[in-house]
Structures are given as structure tokens and as C-alpha cells.
Design an enzyme around this catalytic site. Sequence first.
Site, PDB file in Angstrom:
ATOM      1  N   LYS A 179       0.920  -1.188   0.124  1.00 62.41           N
ATOM      2  CA  LYS A 179       0.138  -0.153  -0.124  1.00 62.41           C
ATOM      3  C   LYS A 179       0.886   1.182   0.109  1.00 62.41           C
ATOM      4  O   LYS A 179       1.351   1.778   1.171  1.00 62.41           O
ATOM      5  CB  LYS A 179      -1.031  -0.031   1.052  1.00 62.41           C
ATOM      6  CG  LYS A 179      -1.866   1.236   1.117  1.00 62.41           C
ATOM      7  CD  LYS A 179      -2.476   1.534   2.494  1.00 62.41           C
ATOM      8  CE  LYS A 179      -1.528   2.868   3.067  1.00 62.41           C
ATOM      9  NZ  LYS A 179      -1.433   4.227   1.884  1.00 62.41           N
ATOM     10  N   GLU A 254       9.882   2.089  10.910  1.00 60.58           N
ATOM     11  CA  GLU A 254      10.784   3.094  10.802  1.00 60.58           C
ATOM     12  C   GLU A 254      10.036   4.560  10.683  1.00 60.58           C
ATOM     13  O   GLU A 254       9.393   4.733   9.956  1.00 60.58           O
ATOM     14  CB  GLU A 254      11.480   2.988   9.155  1.00 60.58           C
ATOM     15  CG  GLU A 254      12.248   1.815   8.916  1.00 60.58           C
ATOM     16  CD  GLU A 254      13.518   1.593   9.572  1.00 60.58           C
ATOM     17  OE1 GLU A 254      14.057   2.743  10.132  1.00 60.58           O
ATOM     18  OE2 GLU A 254      14.370   0.636   9.664  1.00 60.58           O
ATOM     19  N   CYS A 288      13.346  11.907   6.691  1.00 63.13           N
ATOM     20  CA  CYS A 288      13.423  11.205   8.199  1.00 63.13           C
ATOM     21  C   CYS A 288      14.808  11.603   8.474  1.00 63.13           C
ATOM     22  O   CYS A 288      14.957  11.622   9.865  1.00 63.13           O
ATOM     23  CB  CYS A 288      13.133   9.965   8.150  1.00 63.13           C
ATOM     24  SG  CYS A 288      14.385   8.932   6.829  1.00 63.13           S
ATOM     25  N   GLU A 389       9.275  16.583  15.329  1.00 62.77           N
ATOM     26  CA  GLU A 389       9.609  16.753  13.879  1.00 62.77           C
ATOM     27  C   GLU A 389       8.962  17.696  13.170  1.00 62.77           C
ATOM     28  O   GLU A 389       7.496  17.659  13.033  1.00 62.77           O
ATOM     29  CB  GLU A 389       9.373  15.313  13.652  1.00 62.77           C
ATOM     30  CG  GLU A 389       9.981  15.060  12.017  1.00 62.77           C
ATOM     31  CD  GLU A 389       9.662  13.420  11.631  1.00 62.77           C
ATOM     32  OE1 GLU A 389       8.560  13.170  11.706  1.00 62.77           O
ATOM     33  OE2 GLU A 389      10.608  12.893  11.000  1.00 62.77           O
TER      34      GLU A 389
HETATM   35  P1  NAD Z   1       2.146   8.768   7.651  1.00 62.54           P
HETATM   36  O1  NAD Z   1       2.383   8.032   8.783  1.00 62.54           O
HETATM   37  O2  NAD Z   1       1.265   9.944   7.756  1.00 62.54           O
HETATM   38  O3  NAD Z   1       1.842   7.679   6.583  1.00 62.54           O
HETATM   39  C1  NAD Z   1       2.907   6.358   6.335  1.00 62.54           C
HETATM   40  C2  NAD Z   1       1.849   5.541   5.647  1.00 62.54           C
HETATM   41  O4  NAD Z   1       1.253   4.753   6.892  1.00 62.54           O
HETATM   42  C3  NAD Z   1       0.922   6.203   4.623  1.00 62.54           C
HETATM   43  O5  NAD Z   1       0.916   4.939   3.545  1.00 62.54           O
HETATM   44  C4  NAD Z   1      -0.311   5.958   5.113  1.00 62.54           C
HETATM   45  O6  NAD Z   1      -1.392   5.876   4.562  1.00 62.54           O
HETATM   46  C5  NAD Z   1      -0.123   4.687   6.302  1.00 62.54           C
HETATM   47  N1  NAD Z   1      -0.991   5.074   7.518  1.00 62.54           N
HETATM   48  C6  NAD Z   1      -1.432   6.014   8.126  1.00 62.54           C
HETATM   49  N2  NAD Z   1      -2.359   5.624   9.032  1.00 62.54           N
HETATM   50  C7  NAD Z   1      -2.324   4.220   9.130  1.00 62.54           C
HETATM   51  C8  NAD Z   1      -3.017   3.180  10.121  1.00 62.54           C
HETATM   52  N3  NAD Z   1      -3.594   3.567  11.092  1.00 62.54           N
HETATM   53  N4  NAD Z   1      -2.807   1.833   9.715  1.00 62.54           N
HETATM   54  C9  NAD Z   1      -2.099   1.597   8.696  1.00 62.54           C
HETATM   55  N5  NAD Z   1      -1.398   2.471   7.776  1.00 62.54           N
HETATM   56  C10 NAD Z   1      -1.515   3.716   8.055  1.00 62.54           C
HETATM   57  O7  NAD Z   1       3.775   9.356   7.213  1.00 62.54           O
HETATM   58  P2  NAD Z   1       4.063  10.163   5.890  1.00 62.54           P
HETATM   59  O8  NAD Z   1       3.495  11.500   6.176  1.00 62.54           O
HETATM   60  O9  NAD Z   1       3.582   9.419   4.754  1.00 62.54           O
HETATM   61  O10 NAD Z   1       5.695  10.151   6.012  1.00 62.54           O
HETATM   62  C11 NAD Z   1       6.247  11.292   6.860  1.00 62.54           C
HETATM   63  C12 NAD Z   1       6.942  10.465   8.055  1.00 62.54           C
HETATM   64  O11 NAD Z   1       7.519   9.116   7.748  1.00 62.54           O
HETATM   65  C13 NAD Z   1       7.797  11.242   8.705  1.00 62.54           C
HETATM   66  O12 NAD Z   1       7.437  11.150  10.136  1.00 62.54           O
HETATM   67  C14 NAD Z   1       9.152  10.577   8.508  1.00 62.54           C
HETATM   68  O13 NAD Z   1      10.251  10.900   9.515  1.00 62.54           O
HETATM   69  C15 NAD Z   1       8.760   9.238   8.341  1.00 62.54           C
HETATM   70  N6  NAD Z   1      10.172   8.462   7.753  1.00 62.54           N
HETATM   71  C16 NAD Z   1      10.863   7.676   8.247  1.00 62.54           C
HETATM   72  C17 NAD Z   1      11.645   6.899   7.564  1.00 62.54           C
HETATM   73  C18 NAD Z   1      12.546   6.269   8.363  1.00 62.54           C
HETATM   74  O14 NAD Z   1      13.188   5.299   7.741  1.00 62.54           O
HETATM   75  N7  NAD Z   1      12.877   6.124   9.656  1.00 62.54           N
HETATM   76  C19 NAD Z   1      12.023   7.235   6.129  1.00 62.54           C
HETATM   77  C20 NAD Z   1      11.186   8.105   5.557  1.00 62.54           C
HETATM   78  C21 NAD Z   1       9.944   8.885   6.347  1.00 62.54           C
END
Ligand code: NAD
Length: 501
Positions: A179, A254, A288, A389
Site C-alpha cells: 500500500k 521506521e 526522516c 519533527e
Molecule cells: P504517515 O505516518 O502519515 O503515513 C505513512 C503510511 O502509513 C502511509 O501509507 C499512510 O497511508 C499509512 N497509514 C496511516 N495511518 C495508518 C494506519 N492507522 N494503519 C496503517 N497504515 C496507516 O507518514 P508520511 O507523512 O507519509 O511520512 C512522513 C513520516 O515518515 C515522517 O515522520 C518521517 O520521519 C517518516 N519517515 C521515516 C523514515 C525512516 O526510515 N525512519 C523514512 C522516511 C520517512
Amino acid sequence: MRLLGGAKTFKNYIGGEWVDADSGETFESTSPANGDMIGVFPKSGPADVERAVAVAKEAYEDWRLVPAPKRGEILFRFAQLLTEHKDNLTDLMTREMGKVRAEAGGDVQEAIDMSFYMAGEGRRMYGQTTPSELRDKFNMSVRMPIGVVGVITPWNFPIAIPSWKIAPALVAGNTIVFKPATDTPLLGERFVELLAEAGVPPGVVNIVHGGGGAVGDALVRSPDVPVITLTGSRETGVAVLKNAADGLKHVHLELGGKNAIIVLDDAKLDLAVDGIIWSAFGTSGQRCTAASRVIVQRGVYEQLKKRLVDAVERLQLGVGWEDETDIGPVINERALEKIHSYTEIGTGEGADLLTGGEVAGGDGLDKGFYYRPTVFGDVKPDMRIAQEEIFGPTTALIPVESFDEAIRVANGVQYGLSSSIFTQDVNTAFRAIRDLDTGITYINAGTTGAEVHLPFGGTKDTGNGHREAGQAALDVFTEWKSVYVDYSGKLQRAQIDNLDE
Ligand code: NAD
């Protein structure tokens, strides 16, 4: 492969077929750079997830038996296809996600590197052999695949992050329901299209588009999905971990970062400024590993501040596909608002707004979501802009007196992804490697620049103890099996029959 500007309506890929969402509903992907329509995608729900999981579960029974070197060869072909389509994917990424061309190319390259690396794992996938404590007995451990892996990804590395998860999961013999983020569905779709073209059999990789609450959550709760790998925010990670708890799933998270660059009095300042610019403002700060804090020793604070602000004010905002652009848009309006709210929080807390701090307009920028690169000075370590963040082009300069104070401040946040230190003293550098509580530390470089053959991930609230990339990635997608082969022809009891030998 469908070209951008050609067919604009896309589907889920389930069991080797392109299908609409059960509900028939759709959502749109538009460019954060200028509002252009990228495509229309199925707005899926639990019924679509159920279908994809059933297909993936069935496909697993055969895929797990395909010899790992053969699975690796398919990944090798995938890496070659990514290479052939690199320009095309890069261009699409500048449009759908918004990052500038060089960085978009780097994102695709990371997936190429990861896929070649994991292709090689097909011929390694090392286990262990050990001596036995008994005569005529052989011991070994081997990696076993687990089953259907639910892959949930963010939008900020729309080709690289899927590869970090899908390549190791596949080579280990698992099947996938993927997804992607709703902000970058076309890049997710093309990733899967190329996997299919590389020869991944029907059902082994499936993509279901839609929101986190509907599709992501259904995957997390499905009893037939034993592994969930998520990259996203801390908040989402906590929800996923809780929702997967009843199923006692393997959950690999992550999450966020609040990464710091330390600049000591003996640092090469021009190098440090280059590192800060790249780490704080690359991908518009939406990494991130973004350096959203710069911890500076007093002796060079004023100088560094001046050089940094001068450099930031030279950065060119614009669409990612133009060569002169340094910084592209942020992902959507919500992100723009969140980033600006942190400017207000920072000024309200008494930090010194040195440059930026506003939504950028004019020169066509009003059509997209652009924020001026922002630097705060005289930031105190406990201010919210130094703790939370922001995920945008904003960084905070924090003055400190000493190395020890710098380390204390660097470690004084909830996250532990990446860190960096600029110093010419090798002893200080090694102390920093020992004392910085993060999964990744850079010496005389910014906080970003990971390579695919080393573990990637963080300590504390950045995750839950797992790592992506390198061989560590295989730990997420395999179970260890220990095997004992007794060829003595008699009952030999471990811990009992060998005591007199
Ligand atoms: P997000 O948490 O809003 O969404 C991430 C994914 O999770 C999306 O596909 C979203 O649709 C899905 N999602 C949301 N709620 C969910 C639920 N309840 N159950 C299952 N899936 C769900 O994050 P984002 O805005 O897309 O990305 C930014 C975040 O990602 C930042 O916090 C960033 O630091 C983090 N990030 C971390 C890394 C790492 O390797 N540590 C790398 C890139 C981004």
C-alpha cells in the site's frame, strides 16, 4: 509501460490482473509543484485488501519453494529495468512527489542498488553451522520465509522505500501486499509494473491503493498477514503496533527523526555549511534524516550563522524538473500549514527567525506548495522547534559551550535516527561515534547519505529495534530455524548424555 500524459486512470494489481476497487471509488494524485493532475487511482477498502491477501497467501505456497538464487535473478532483472527507466521515473518523481531532479535520480538509484544487492542475497542468505555437543550430530540454522508481508510506505522516498522493504522480503521467499502513500500512487504503481515485467509471478506482489485508515489498517489487522513493515510517522507507528498486537505480528517500524549536526570550534566551516544545506533543505527538509537541528560551539557560532544564512538565501525555489532549482515544493497543503505553524511556534518561543519563515509566492510558485527555507538562531534545546519533527525546510541553530554539552543536547530528543559531527580531531570524532544515541552517525558529512549495504534505522522512538537495508533487513522478513541432524542411530540426549565425554 504507460507514460505520464498517456492513460490517466490506474488500477490495483491483484493476482496478476489490473482491477478497480471493489467500491468503484477513486482518488486523484496531483503534483505539489503546480497542481497538474498525475492520475486517478482506485480508492480501495478492506474488501480489496482481503482479496489481495488471499491471492498473496496462495502464491506464497509456490514462491517460497522457488530457489532463492532464482528469486534473486528476478530481482536482478528488476534492477536492470529500473536502470533502463531511471530517467522516466526520475522525471515522474519531480512531478508527483516534487523533489528536484538530482535527488529524484538518487531515490531511483537507491532502489537500483538495493535490488542488485538483494539479488545477490539470493545466493548468500547465510545461516550458521555450529559443532554439536554430541557425537555424530550436525547443527545448523537457516532462514525461513514467513508468509504475506504488508508493506506500507510514505511519500517522501516513493521508489527507494518500497525497494528497501519489497526486495529483501521477496528474495527471502515472502509474498507482498503493498500500500503506497496516497500522495505518490503512480510511482508505487510503476514500481509494481516493473516487478511484474521482471518476471515476478502473478500474486507474488500485489498493490492496493488507498488511505491508511482503510487499506493500511485492514492489512495490519488481517489474520493472514504475519508481517507488517511500515515507514511513517511516530503516531502511525504506535497505532499500527497496537492494532497488530492481537495478531502477535512481526511489526517493523521506521519512524521519525529530529536529527542534529554538531559543528565544533575546530570544524571546517565551509564544509559544515555545505553539509547543513544538503541535510536540512534537500527534499525540502522532508527526509526522516533531515538535519532540523544544528548544534554549534560558541567559538564559531556567529561565523557559521552568517555563512549559513548567506548560503540559504541563495537557494532557488522552483519546480523539481528545472535544472536551476535547488528546492522543490513540500508535499501538500497540510504539510505547508504544519511547517508554517512551526515558524509561529518558534517565534512565539523567542527563537530568532534569521531567514525564511513564510510561504513562497510569485514566479508561478502560487500554483504549488512552496516554503522559504527557514533558519532559526539562538534556539534553546527544550523549545518545541528543537524537539518535534517539523518535516519541512526549517532548521534550528542551538549554541553550546562544549563537546559534552553538544552531545547532551543532540541526545536530548525522543528520536534517534541520524547524527553528524564536524571536527578535525579524530579522538573527538570517535567519542561522538560512541556517545551519540542514534542508529547512524556521520563524521564530517551531513545527516543524510546512507548506502544500501549497511543497516538503516534508528534508536528510541525512531523505531522498534529493527533495521532496514544490508543483511539486517533479512531479519525482518525471515524466521530462524535451527536444525539438528542426529546420524548416530541411537537416542542421544542433549545436556544429559554427553557429560562424561
Ligand atoms: P504517515 O505516518 O502519515 O503515513 C505513512 C503510511 O502509513 C502511509 O501509507 C499512510 O497511508 C499509512 N497509514 C496511516 N495511518 C495508518 C494506519 N492507522 N494503519 C496503517 N497504515 C496507516 O507518514 P508520511 O507523512 O507519509 O511520512 C512522513 C513520516 O515518515 C515522517 O515522520 C518521517 O520521519 C517518516 N519517515 C521515516 C523514515 C525512516 O526510515 N525512519 C523514512 C522516511 C520517512
